[in-house]
Design a protein around this motif. Sequence first.
Motif, PDB file in Angstrom:
ATOM      1  N   VAL A 239      -6.932 107.516-141.862  1.00 45.86           N
ATOM      2  CA  VAL A 239      -7.216 107.004-140.763  1.00 45.86           C
ATOM      3  C   VAL A 239      -8.790 105.432-140.214  1.00 45.86           C
ATOM      4  CG1 VAL A 239      -8.164 107.727-138.379  1.00 45.86           C
ATOM      5  CG2 VAL A 239      -6.620 108.954-140.071  1.00 45.86           C
ATOM      6  N   PRO A 240      -9.232 105.799-141.095  1.00 45.97           N
ATOM      7  CA  PRO A 240     -10.536 104.990-140.944  1.00 45.97           C
ATOM      8  C   PRO A 240     -10.037 103.511-141.023  1.00 45.97           C
ATOM      9  CG  PRO A 240     -11.405 106.810-142.229  1.00 45.97           C
ATOM     10  CD  PRO A 240     -10.453 106.707-141.664  1.00 45.97           C
ATOM     11  N   PHE A 241      -9.168 103.235-142.137  1.00 42.08           N
ATOM     12  CA  PHE A 241      -8.412 102.050-142.484  1.00 42.08           C
ATOM     13  C   PHE A 241      -7.612 101.135-141.365  1.00 42.08           C
ATOM     14  CE2 PHE A 241      -9.802 103.606-146.067  1.00 42.08           C
ATOM     15  CZ  PHE A 241     -10.567 102.968-147.026  1.00 42.08           C
ATOM     16  N   GLY A 242      -6.644 102.281-140.664  1.00 41.50           N
ATOM     17  CA  GLY A 242      -5.587 102.383-139.641  1.00 41.50           C
ATOM     18  C   GLY A 242      -6.642 101.448-138.036  1.00 41.50           C
ATOM     19  N   ARG A 243      -7.364 102.331-138.282  1.00 48.54           N
ATOM     20  CA  ARG A 243      -8.190 102.622-136.588  1.00 48.54           C
ATOM     21  C   ARG A 243      -9.305 101.059-136.722  1.00 48.54           C
ATOM     22  NH1 ARG A 243     -11.540 106.993-134.092  1.00 48.54           N
ATOM     23  NH2 ARG A 243      -9.641 107.804-134.361  1.00 48.54           N
ATOM     24  N   ARG A 244      -9.869 100.629-138.034  1.00 52.28           N
ATOM     25  CA  ARG A 244     -10.584  99.401-138.028  1.00 52.28           C
ATOM     26  C   ARG A 244      -9.861  98.209-137.721  1.00 52.28           C
ATOM     27  NH1 ARG A 244     -14.515  97.393-141.730  1.00 52.28           N
ATOM     28  NH2 ARG A 244     -15.253  95.440-140.883  1.00 52.28           N
ATOM     29  N   VAL A 245      -7.688  98.399-138.429  1.00 51.33           N
ATOM     30  CA  VAL A 245      -7.377  97.368-138.224  1.00 51.33           C
ATOM     31  C   VAL A 245      -6.857  96.856-136.655  1.00 51.33           C
ATOM     32  CG1 VAL A 245      -4.933  96.166-138.502  1.00 51.33           C
ATOM     33  CG2 VAL A 245      -6.341  97.447-140.912  1.00 51.33           C
ATOM     34  N   VAL A 246      -6.380  98.449-135.553  1.00 53.89           N
ATOM     35  CA  VAL A 246      -6.431  98.627-134.799  1.00 53.89           C
ATOM     36  C   VAL A 246      -7.183  97.315-134.243  1.00 53.89           C
ATOM     37  CG1 VAL A 246      -5.304  99.546-132.431  1.00 53.89           C
ATOM     38  CG2 VAL A 246      -4.544 100.278-134.859  1.00 53.89           C
ATOM     39  N   GLU A 247      -7.834  97.798-134.172  1.00 50.54           N
ATOM     40  CA  GLU A 247      -9.423  97.297-132.747  1.00 50.54           C
ATOM     41  C   GLU A 247     -10.289  96.012-133.523  1.00 50.54           C
ATOM     42  OE1 GLU A 247     -12.568  99.969-134.681  1.00 50.54           O
ATOM     43  OE2 GLU A 247     -12.509 101.713-133.263  1.00 50.54           O
ATOM     44  N   GLU A 248     -10.138  95.280-134.908  1.00 51.71           N
ATOM     45  CA  GLU A 248      -9.893  94.159-134.670  1.00 51.71           C
ATOM     46  C   GLU A 248      -8.563  93.369-134.157  1.00 51.71           C
ATOM     47  OE1 GLU A 248     -11.769  92.693-138.493  1.00 51.71           O
ATOM     48  OE2 GLU A 248     -13.414  94.632-138.108  1.00 51.71           O
ATOM     49  N   PHE A 249      -7.858  93.536-134.090  1.00 50.37           N
ATOM     50  CA  PHE A 249      -6.012  92.580-134.260  1.00 50.37           C
ATOM     51  C   PHE A 249      -5.511  93.471-133.785  1.00 50.37           C
ATOM     52  CE2 PHE A 249      -7.745  92.393-139.492  1.00 50.37           C
ATOM     53  CZ  PHE A 249      -8.728  90.777-138.446  1.00 50.37           C
ATOM     54  N   GLY A 250      -5.936  93.688-132.934  1.00 55.06           N
ATOM     55  CA  GLY A 250      -4.980  94.436-131.616  1.00 55.06           C
ATOM     56  C   GLY A 250      -2.980  93.742-131.270  1.00 55.06           C
ATOM     57  N   ASP A 251      -3.629  92.455-131.412  1.00 54.38           N
ATOM     58  CA  ASP A 251      -2.081  91.394-130.355  1.00 54.38           C
ATOM     59  C   ASP A 251      -1.536  91.280-131.580  1.00 54.38           C
ATOM     60  OD1 ASP A 251      -3.859  90.272-132.490  1.00 54.38           O
ATOM     61  OD2 ASP A 251      -3.460  88.566-130.601  1.00 54.38           O
ATOM     62  N   ARG A 252      -1.844  92.321-133.284  1.00 51.02           N
ATOM     63  CA  ARG A 252      -1.147  91.664-134.434  1.00 51.02           C
ATOM     64  C   ARG A 252      -1.362  92.814-135.306  1.00 51.02           C
ATOM     65  NH1 ARG A 252      -4.394  87.098-135.097  1.00 51.02           N
ATOM     66  NH2 ARG A 252      -5.426  88.079-137.200  1.00 51.02           N
ATOM     67  N   VAL A 253      -0.858  94.126-134.758  1.00 49.14           N
ATOM     68  CA  VAL A 253      -0.240  95.670-135.263  1.00 49.14           C
ATOM     69  C   VAL A 253       1.167  95.828-134.753  1.00 49.14           C
ATOM     70  CG1 VAL A 253      -2.816  95.797-136.054  1.00 49.14           C
ATOM     71  CG2 VAL A 253      -1.597  96.831-133.779  1.00 49.14           C
ATOM     72  N   LEU A 254       1.248  96.193-136.425  1.00 44.01           N
ATOM     73  CA  LEU A 254       2.547  97.160-136.383  1.00 44.01           C
ATOM     74  C   LEU A 254       2.415  98.504-136.553  1.00 44.01           C
ATOM     75  CD1 LEU A 254       4.640  93.995-137.044  1.00 44.01           C
ATOM     76  CD2 LEU A 254       4.719  94.600-135.120  1.00 44.01           C
ATOM     77  N   TRP A 255       3.512  99.090-136.254  1.00 41.43           N
ATOM     78  CA  TRP A 255       3.937 100.710-136.325  1.00 41.43           C
ATOM     79  C   TRP A 255       5.260 100.672-136.743  1.00 41.43           C
ATOM     80  CZ3 TRP A 255       7.274 104.271-135.085  1.00 41.43           C
ATOM     81  CH2 TRP A 255       6.929 105.612-135.671  1.00 41.43           C
ATOM     82  N   GLY A 256       5.753 101.573-138.233  1.00 44.69           N
ATOM     83  CA  GLY A 256       6.955 102.310-138.402  1.00 44.69           C
ATOM     84  C   GLY A 256       6.742 103.469-138.886  1.00 44.69           C
ATOM     85  N   ARG A 289       0.256 100.804-126.825  1.00 44.93           N
ATOM     86  CA  ARG A 289       1.475 100.619-126.388  1.00 44.93           C
ATOM     87  C   ARG A 289       1.848  99.267-126.384  1.00 44.93           C
ATOM     88  NH1 ARG A 289       5.266 100.920-122.646  1.00 44.93           N
ATOM     89  NH2 ARG A 289       6.099  98.255-121.637  1.00 44.93           N
ATOM     90  N   ARG A 290       0.402  98.250-127.094  1.00 43.29           N
ATOM     91  CA  ARG A 290       0.331  97.149-127.429  1.00 43.29           C
ATOM     92  C   ARG A 290       1.199  97.323-129.421  1.00 43.29           C
ATOM     93  NH1 ARG A 290      -5.785  95.221-127.069  1.00 43.29           N
ATOM     94  NH2 ARG A 290      -5.274  92.615-127.829  1.00 43.29           N
ATOM     95  N   LEU A 291       0.364  98.040-130.183  1.00 38.39           N
ATOM     96  CA  LEU A 291       1.059  98.795-130.966  1.00 38.39           C
ATOM     97  C   LEU A 291       2.656  98.912-131.455  1.00 38.39           C
ATOM     98  CD1 LEU A 291       0.086  99.801-134.062  1.00 38.39           C
ATOM     99  CD2 LEU A 291       0.240 101.795-133.510  1.00 38.39           C
ATOM    100  N   LEU A 292       3.037  99.873-130.844  1.00 34.53           N
ATOM    101  CA  LEU A 292       4.101 100.760-130.026  1.00 34.53           C
ATOM    102  C   LEU A 292       5.458  99.205-129.913  1.00 34.53           C
ATOM    103  CD1 LEU A 292       2.815 103.835-130.044  1.00 34.53           C
ATOM    104  CD2 LEU A 292       4.323 103.465-131.805  1.00 34.53           C
ATOM    105  N   VAL A 293       4.490  98.287-128.685  1.00 32.80           N
ATOM    106  CA  VAL A 293       6.276  98.292-127.290  1.00 32.80           C
ATOM    107  C   VAL A 293       5.735  96.699-127.617  1.00 32.80           C
ATOM    108  CG1 VAL A 293       7.012  98.393-125.655  1.00 32.80           C
ATOM    109  CG2 VAL A 293       5.738 100.411-125.953  1.00 32.80           C
ATOM    110  N   ASP A 294       4.404  96.379-127.181  1.00 30.39           N
ATOM    111  CA  ASP A 294       4.317  94.447-126.282  1.00 30.39           C
ATOM    112  C   ASP A 294       4.087  93.927-127.904  1.00 30.39           C
ATOM    113  OD1 ASP A 294       3.728  95.478-124.252  1.00 30.39           O
ATOM    114  OD2 ASP A 294       1.299  95.535-124.392  1.00 30.39           O
ATOM    115  N   ASN A 295       3.527  93.884-129.384  1.00 31.36           N
ATOM    116  CA  ASN A 295       3.763  93.282-130.454  1.00 31.36           C
ATOM    117  C   ASN A 295       4.539  92.961-131.183  1.00 31.36           C
ATOM    118  OD1 ASN A 295       0.767  92.987-130.063  1.00 31.36           O
ATOM    119  ND2 ASN A 295       0.228  94.968-131.484  1.00 31.36           N
ATOM    120  N   PRO A 296       5.816  94.639-131.369  1.00 33.32           N
ATOM    121  CA  PRO A 296       6.894  94.006-132.059  1.00 33.32           C
ATOM    122  C   PRO A 296       7.617  93.459-131.264  1.00 33.32           C
ATOM    123  CG  PRO A 296       6.648  96.720-131.451  1.00 33.32           C
ATOM    124  CD  PRO A 296       5.005  96.281-130.879  1.00 33.32           C
TER     125      PRO A 296
END
Length: 305
Positions: A239-256, A289-296
């Motif tokens: 979790v700390p690694f994923g949360r760090r990426v989401v916080e710093e690069f919220g407009d370029r993160v993706l999930w799968g 929403r950015r992670l799951l919808v907007d970015n992809p």
Amino acid sequence: MHLLSPKSPGWLDWHPDPTVPSFRLPAGTVDTHCHVFGPQARFPFAPERKYTPCDGGKEQLFALRDHLGIRRNVVVQATCHGADNSAMVDAVRAAGDRARGVATVRPDVDAAELQALHSAGVRGVRFNFVRRLVNASPEDDLRAIAERIAPLGWHVVLYFESADLPALEGFFASLPTPLVVDHMGRPDVTQPVDGPEFSRFLRFVDANDVWVKVTCPERLSVTGPAALDGQRNAYTDVVPFGRRVVEEFGDRVLWGTDWPHPNLTDHMPDDGLLVDHIPHLAPTEEQQRRLLVDNPTRLYWPDEA
């Protein structure tokens, strides 16, 4: 008739009955990292493959999509199929506008083949640097591929292990396409999130406008899937690694999901639990929403963004 090969010894099949997630995915959610395996009788596996999986075809993928509440998929070519993209393309075509693809191509790929893949819904190629999965990743060949796909507006998906980034980042930065990194560059989650290894990865992402998939906690975790707090909070060390990426690069993160989860040896994840992992990485509705919808959507369906 094609003679079917047995599964690799110890192969773990995908979860047959994933739970219904507690977390409700926002409308338009995209699973940006999943695969199809065969079925082998119709889409034979590549002779040079490093593993022989179970079948995991488009019907099972689409059933999981609907079970979890996912709207769309990005189907990434599995290494067991080599550069024969037939199974992936078949799945993408069958889904219509609900799927895009990421292919594997050879250096001698021609413009006609690339255009056919583009028409089928492919929007990127994958470069694999994980040594247990590929024999070699010659940089000159990969650069030639990147130069051929750049005019199509495609991106390159990079799969590597964190320890190898220092030797590879110069090559990555030289590629003429957008870059997407699988599984956060496979960090060692036993090391500090602000330690030198992950900090170097974050600097690489920042300096090169890289997209990052916060995927596969089941591959990265040491603590495993145990959810001890009653909140379906599994893979807590990731979790700390994923949360760090989401916080710093919220407009370029993706999930799968990474379904059907190739080459796992410890356990097969419950895909419902993987969905419930998301709010621990992206706690706010805006982040989700950015992670799951907007970015992809911006990356794979730019006309809708």
